[in-house]
Design an enzyme around this catalytic site. Sequence first.
Site, mmCIF file in Angstrom:
data_model
loop_
_atom_site.group_PDB
_atom_site.id
_atom_site.type_symbol
_atom_site.label_atom_id
_atom_site.label_comp_id
_atom_site.label_asym_id
_atom_site.label_seq_id
_atom_site.Cartn_x
_atom_site.Cartn_y
_atom_site.Cartn_z
ATOM 1 N N SER A 178 -7.313 11.187 4.282
ATOM 2 C CA SER A 178 -5.995 11.166 4.891
ATOM 3 C C SER A 178 -5.836 12.407 5.782
ATOM 4 O O SER A 178 -6.694 12.680 6.616
ATOM 5 C CB SER A 178 -4.926 11.079 3.801
ATOM 6 O OG SER A 178 -3.698 10.696 4.321
ATOM 7 N N ASP A 429 -6.035 -0.467 4.708
ATOM 8 C CA ASP A 429 -5.251 0.759 4.759
ATOM 9 C C ASP A 429 -4.488 0.792 6.084
ATOM 10 O O ASP A 429 -5.104 0.767 7.154
ATOM 11 C CB ASP A 429 -6.180 1.968 4.661
ATOM 12 C CG ASP A 429 -5.451 3.289 4.828
ATOM 13 O OD1 ASP A 429 -4.202 3.301 4.700
ATOM 14 O OD2 ASP A 429 -6.120 4.304 5.079
ATOM 15 N N HIS A 454 -6.789 3.140 1.164
ATOM 16 C CA HIS A 454 -6.698 4.530 1.599
ATOM 17 C C HIS A 454 -7.715 5.406 0.854
ATOM 18 O O HIS A 454 -7.629 5.584 -0.347
ATOM 19 C CB HIS A 454 -5.276 5.036 1.359
ATOM 20 C CG HIS A 454 -4.874 6.197 2.200
ATOM 21 N ND1 HIS A 454 -5.065 6.234 3.566
ATOM 22 C CD2 HIS A 454 -4.269 7.377 1.879
ATOM 23 C CE1 HIS A 454 -4.598 7.368 4.050
ATOM 24 N NE2 HIS A 454 -4.123 8.082 3.045
#
Length: 495
Positions: A178, A429, A454
Amino acid sequence: MSTCLLCLVLLFFSVVAEATYTPGGFHHLSSLRQKKKASKSKPELPFETRYFPQNLDHFSFTPESYKVFHQKYLINNRSWRKGGPIFVYTGNEGDIDWFASNTGFMSDIAPKFRALLVFIEHRFYGESTPIGKKSHKSAETLGYLNSQQALADFAILIRSLKQNLSSEASPVVVFGGSYGGMLAAWFRLKYPHIAIGALASSAPILHFDNIVPLTSFYDAVSQDFKDASINCFKVIKRSWEELDAVSTKKNGLQELSKKFRTCKGLQSIYSASNWLSGAFVYTAMVNYPTPANFMAPLPGYPVEQMCKIIDGFPRGSSNLDRAFAAASLYYNYSGSEKCFEMEQQTDDHGLNGWQYQACTEMVMPMSCSNQSMLPPYDNDYEAFKEQCMSRYGVKPRPHWITTEFGGMRIETVLKRFGSNIIFSNGLQDPWSRGGVLKNISSSIVALVTKKGAHHADLRAATKGDPEWLKEQRTQEVAIIEKWISEYYRDLRGEN
């Protein structure tokens, strides 16, 4: 964190009455941060906790810049042999323990490489706050919260650690998911003399400056639910009208409070709307193939489970009742919650600080179209700018990230500059649509899985992992092994 958003995640700003505005940043919906019993007690981790003295400002030489704060990092040397590689996780916007407990991949592969593991906490998050609890209350202090300072922190800590270990020739590979994945990629580009390669998982480095369509994120959320069940998608889409209709009644908020089993009476319809939206968005992000407890305890493929709940209702049931039941899977999979706290926020993962980053450098504009299953809204930069000025006294710099790190025409730029970066993404994601999804060169590669969520690849391996996830991790290990072998050959002076 990263990981997350992380690891997140996107902070909702209510700047217009008709919609909840999402100015940019990762999905830290305020509704997420109400409770998480599972995350209040920190997990037992196989790491030693240490603290490193960092200068407040690495880029000036004023007396104030030399103010020292103590940056937290975690270290595990069980598999390491002197001279062996060092695997570093570039911390996200939160408590580093949270990310370490959800990045088991590094621990899984450490014995194979005899690697030292290091997880570095991002400045201004978790315990790494320059002025303790007051760190986020001063606009002057918050000015030192940015990605460039964070990267410099990582670089200085890594160099010092290698010197202290008398292992300065050890190759370093950085990992992140991320926002942490973005930092890992940028670290490789900014500090190639310190890290020989980077694994950037679910890193939306192209979600700036309108490089990707503004509707990309929410289009992907909607597609995840549509793929699971067209009816499920339609029910959620229609539920917002029913929510609005209830709120316009004389005792509408009281009725909603009862329907949503809130712990306290609702003061605003937007609290209920954000609570529902948050459940669907986060579930799309963490639609892992096996049970997990990253954002919340959830079963494997939770989007499908939500849609089974919706599709299982008898004909004639209200769309809002179905949507509430599905959202409850996210907030109450364990069944232990007697009521839901929708308007009292807590910060169990030390996320406080991202709002400031979203108001300064991490300007990731978004909008939600009428085709989405979520309430539509248009990107309103002027309203966003006004709120940032009101809250922090700063104006956003929407072009800074692409100026500092690039992003425009990334294929042609990095083809001639840069090497040894893995961009891994799972197409389920929502952040993947702002990621690098095609190979740029022979050494800057994109590993893309159709059903990945994710930074799923960074999670610890389980017996239930599907073959596509095992294969993705196998590819990553092979690439990292190649980087390290090439480094040692170069070190020995071999051709």
